[in-house]
Structure formats: structure tokens, C-alpha cells
Design a protein around this motif. Structure first.
Motif, PDB file in Angstrom:
ATOM      1  N   VAL A  70       0.870  -1.164   0.000  1.00 32.83           N
ATOM      2  CA  VAL A  70       0.000   0.000   0.000  1.00 32.83           C
ATOM      3  C   VAL A  70       0.908   1.216   0.000  1.00 32.83           C
ATOM      4  O   VAL A  70       1.856   1.295   0.754  1.00 32.83           O
ATOM      5  CB  VAL A  70      -0.898   0.021   1.259  1.00 32.83           C
ATOM      6  CG1 VAL A  70      -1.748   1.272   1.284  1.00 32.83           C
ATOM      7  CG2 VAL A  70      -1.769  -1.222   1.307  1.00 32.83           C
ATOM      8  N   ARG A  71       0.593   2.177  -0.876  1.00 33.50           N
ATOM      9  CA  ARG A  71       1.379   3.398  -0.886  1.00 33.50           C
ATOM     10  C   ARG A  71       0.459   4.578  -1.116  1.00 33.50           C
ATOM     11  O   ARG A  71      -0.617   4.439  -1.649  1.00 33.50           O
ATOM     12  CB  ARG A  71       2.484   3.346  -1.933  1.00 33.50           C
ATOM     13  CG  ARG A  71       1.985   3.133  -3.346  1.00 33.50           C
ATOM     14  CD  ARG A  71       3.138   2.946  -4.290  1.00 33.50           C
ATOM     15  NE  ARG A  71       2.566   2.446  -5.533  1.00 33.50           N
ATOM     16  CZ  ARG A  71       2.989   2.773  -6.712  1.00 33.50           C
ATOM     17  NH1 ARG A  71       3.996   3.574  -6.862  1.00 33.50           N
ATOM     18  NH2 ARG A  71       2.429   2.286  -7.787  1.00 33.50           N
ATOM     19  N   GLY A  72       0.892   5.740  -0.699  1.00 32.54           N
ATOM     20  CA  GLY A  72       0.059   6.910  -0.894  1.00 32.54           C
ATOM     21  C   GLY A  72       0.580   8.080  -0.096  1.00 32.54           C
ATOM     22  O   GLY A  72       1.620   8.009   0.524  1.00 32.54           O
ATOM     23  N   ASN A  73      -0.189   9.172  -0.082  1.00 31.71           N
ATOM     24  CA  ASN A  73       0.229  10.355   0.657  1.00 31.71           C
ATOM     25  C   ASN A  73      -0.967  11.030   1.306  1.00 31.71           C
ATOM     26  O   ASN A  73      -1.063  12.233   1.329  1.00 31.71           O
ATOM     27  CB  ASN A  73       0.990  11.321  -0.255  1.00 31.71           C
ATOM     28  CG  ASN A  73       0.116  11.876  -1.361  1.00 31.71           C
ATOM     29  OD1 ASN A  73      -0.959  11.373  -1.634  1.00 31.71           O
ATOM     30  ND2 ASN A  73       0.593  12.927  -1.993  1.00 31.71           N
ATOM     31  N   SER A  74      -1.869  10.234   1.873  1.00 31.96           N
ATOM     32  CA  SER A  74      -3.111  10.793   2.364  1.00 31.96           C
ATOM     33  C   SER A  74      -3.006  11.477   3.714  1.00 31.96           C
ATOM     34  O   SER A  74      -3.749  12.383   3.991  1.00 31.96           O
ATOM     35  CB  SER A  74      -4.179   9.705   2.429  1.00 31.96           C
ATOM     36  OG  SER A  74      -3.770   8.686   3.307  1.00 31.96           O
ATOM     37  N   ASN A 117       1.263   8.651   7.077  1.00 27.78           N
ATOM     38  CA  ASN A 117       1.660   7.800   5.962  1.00 27.78           C
ATOM     39  C   ASN A 117       2.805   8.377   5.151  1.00 27.78           C
ATOM     40  O   ASN A 117       3.299   7.716   4.262  1.00 27.78           O
ATOM     41  CB  ASN A 117       0.468   7.559   5.033  1.00 27.78           C
ATOM     42  CG  ASN A 117      -0.575   6.688   5.675  1.00 27.78           C
ATOM     43  OD1 ASN A 117      -0.258   5.863   6.520  1.00 27.78           O
ATOM     44  ND2 ASN A 117      -1.817   6.877   5.291  1.00 27.78           N
ATOM     45  N   ALA A 134       5.017   6.375   2.555  1.00 28.28           N
ATOM     46  CA  ALA A 134       4.918   6.735   1.145  1.00 28.28           C
ATOM     47  C   ALA A 134       6.295   6.975   0.557  1.00 28.28           C
ATOM     48  O   ALA A 134       6.579   6.561  -0.553  1.00 28.28           O
ATOM     49  CB  ALA A 134       4.052   7.974   0.966  1.00 28.28           C
ATOM     50  N   LYS A 180      -4.591   7.478  -2.281  1.00 24.40           N
ATOM     51  CA  LYS A 180      -3.899   6.253  -1.895  1.00 24.40           C
ATOM     52  C   LYS A 180      -3.777   5.342  -3.102  1.00 24.40           C
ATOM     53  O   LYS A 180      -4.632   5.337  -3.976  1.00 24.40           O
ATOM     54  CB  LYS A 180      -4.701   5.564  -0.799  1.00 24.40           C
ATOM     55  CG  LYS A 180      -4.047   4.396  -0.127  1.00 24.40           C
ATOM     56  CD  LYS A 180      -2.881   4.760   0.746  1.00 24.40           C
ATOM     57  CE  LYS A 180      -3.327   5.236   2.115  1.00 24.40           C
ATOM     58  NZ  LYS A 180      -2.191   5.431   3.007  1.00 24.40           N
ATOM     59  N   THR A 181      -2.709   4.548  -3.125  1.00 22.19           N
ATOM     60  CA  THR A 181      -2.513   3.530  -4.150  1.00 22.19           C
ATOM     61  C   THR A 181      -2.344   2.183  -3.454  1.00 22.19           C
ATOM     62  O   THR A 181      -1.580   2.077  -2.498  1.00 22.19           O
ATOM     63  CB  THR A 181      -1.260   3.832  -5.005  1.00 22.19           C
ATOM     64  OG1 THR A 181      -1.477   5.074  -5.690  1.00 22.19           O
ATOM     65  CG2 THR A 181      -0.982   2.736  -6.018  1.00 22.19           C
ATOM     66  N   MET A 213     -10.095   0.785   3.956  1.00 21.75           N
ATOM     67  CA  MET A 213      -9.970   2.218   3.641  1.00 21.75           C
ATOM     68  C   MET A 213     -11.296   2.778   3.139  1.00 21.75           C
ATOM     69  O   MET A 213     -11.692   3.876   3.522  1.00 21.75           O
ATOM     70  CB  MET A 213      -8.886   2.460   2.590  1.00 21.75           C
ATOM     71  CG  MET A 213      -7.502   2.548   3.134  1.00 21.75           C
ATOM     72  SD  MET A 213      -6.342   3.041   1.847  1.00 21.75           S
ATOM     73  CE  MET A 213      -5.993   1.450   1.134  1.00 21.75           C
TER      74      MET A 213
END
Length: 176
Positions: A16-20, A24, A28, A158-159, A170
Motif C-alpha cells: 500500500v502506498r500513498g500520501n493521504s 503515511n 509513502a 492512496k494507491t 480504507m
């Protein structure tokens, strides 16, 4: 052997990756490729694209602004993609009207893509990703399925790579 490596690295991936959120950001930075991280930090916007929908009409990602969008990068050949369809359909119905799914076909012929959408009775939006498209490159897609959640302003929230139960958690947190 190459196919087995692809299946392990691609379809079975569960990163899981992202910048929310601030919590995170450290994660990220570790899991998001540098170019994507720079693109998100520079503008925070999901790269726009226009591909033809199931009816052959152009559909732009930007036309869906104003609601959450899950971009689902998938293919009929991907076992994990197909395995995840029932849960995706369940959540699409559960939160109907709160978000849209945009299925982006990857590495299928147009005929196989159309057949898969029909066979699996996928009720959301679909576009065909042609071989000359830069969408996979722009989103740095490395495994299938990959789901990119885009917020109503068009920013990547988010990815999720792989068929990961965290994706549905999520959605529950986002829409409750």
C-alpha cells in the motif's frame, strides 16, 4: 519462469502506498517510486488521461472530478484481478453514489476486454488502454491489480497494489 515471476511480483503484490495523511508520509517515501512521489508533491494531482469507454466514446479521468474515483488497473488474464471482482462489486453497491470505479484494462485485446466486462457483469465505468497509451507509465503501474484512489479534487489519496483487504477497510473508513 518469467510468468511465475510476474505473477509473484505483480498480481500477488500487496503493498500500500500513498500520501493521504502525515502518518503515511514516511511509508509513502519508502514505497512510492521517486517520479510518482515528485509528481504528487509538485501538484498533488492524479495524471489526467482520456481513453475510449466500452461504447467507444472518449472518457477523461478529469470528467469525474467532484467525487472519489477508484482507478482499477486490471486485466482479464490476471487471476488476482478476477478473484477480486466479487468484493469490488459488493463495495460498489455498498457505497453507490459515494464513489465511482474506472476500470482501466491492461494488456488485453479489445475483444477480450469487452468479453470480460460482459462475462463478469461489471457495473462501473471502463476504458480500454491501448498499447500506445502512456497511462501505465504515468501511474508507474508495476503489478496487477493496482487501485488508485483519487479524491474529489483530483488528487491521489492512496494507491493499493494487489488484492489487499486493506483497500476495503480504507473505503469503509472513508465513506462511513
Amino acid at each position: 519462469m518469467i510468468m511465475a515471476a510476474f505473477a509473484i511480483a505483480g498480481c500477488a503484490a500487496d503493498k500500500v502506498r500513498g500520501n493521504s495523511t502525515a502518518d503515511n508520509n514516511e511509508q509513502a517515501a519508502e514505497t512510492t517510486p521517486a517520479a510518482t512521489q515528485q509528481q504528487q508533491n509538485a501538484e498533488g494531482m492524479a495524471p489526467d488521461f482520456t481513453l475510449n469507454d466500452i461504447n467507444g466514446k472518449p472518457l477523461a479521468l478529469s470528467s469525474l472530478r467532484g467525487k472519489y474515483v477508484v482507478i482499477d488497473f486490471w486485466g482479464s488474464w490476471c487471476g488476482w484481478c478476477i478473484k477480486g471482482i466479487p468484493k469490488m462489486k459488493e463495495y460498489y453497491a455498498k457505497y453507490k453514489g459515494k464513489f465511482e470505479i474506472l476500470g482501466v484494462d491492461c494488456n488485453d485485446t479489445e475483444q477480450k476486454w469487452r468479453e470480460a466486462v460482459k462475462t463478469h457483469e461489471l457495473p462501473w465505468l471502463h476504458v480500454y488502454n491501448t498499447r500506445d497509451s502512456k497511462v501505465l507509465e504515468d501511474y508507474e503501474i508495476q503489478g496487477f491489480p493496482t487501485k488508485v484512489i483519487v479524491d474529489p479534487e483530483g488528487k491521489i489519496f492512496k494507491t493499493v497494489i494487489g488484492e489487499d483487504p486493506a483497500f476495503y477497510t480504507m473505503l469503509d473508513e472513508l465513506f462511513k
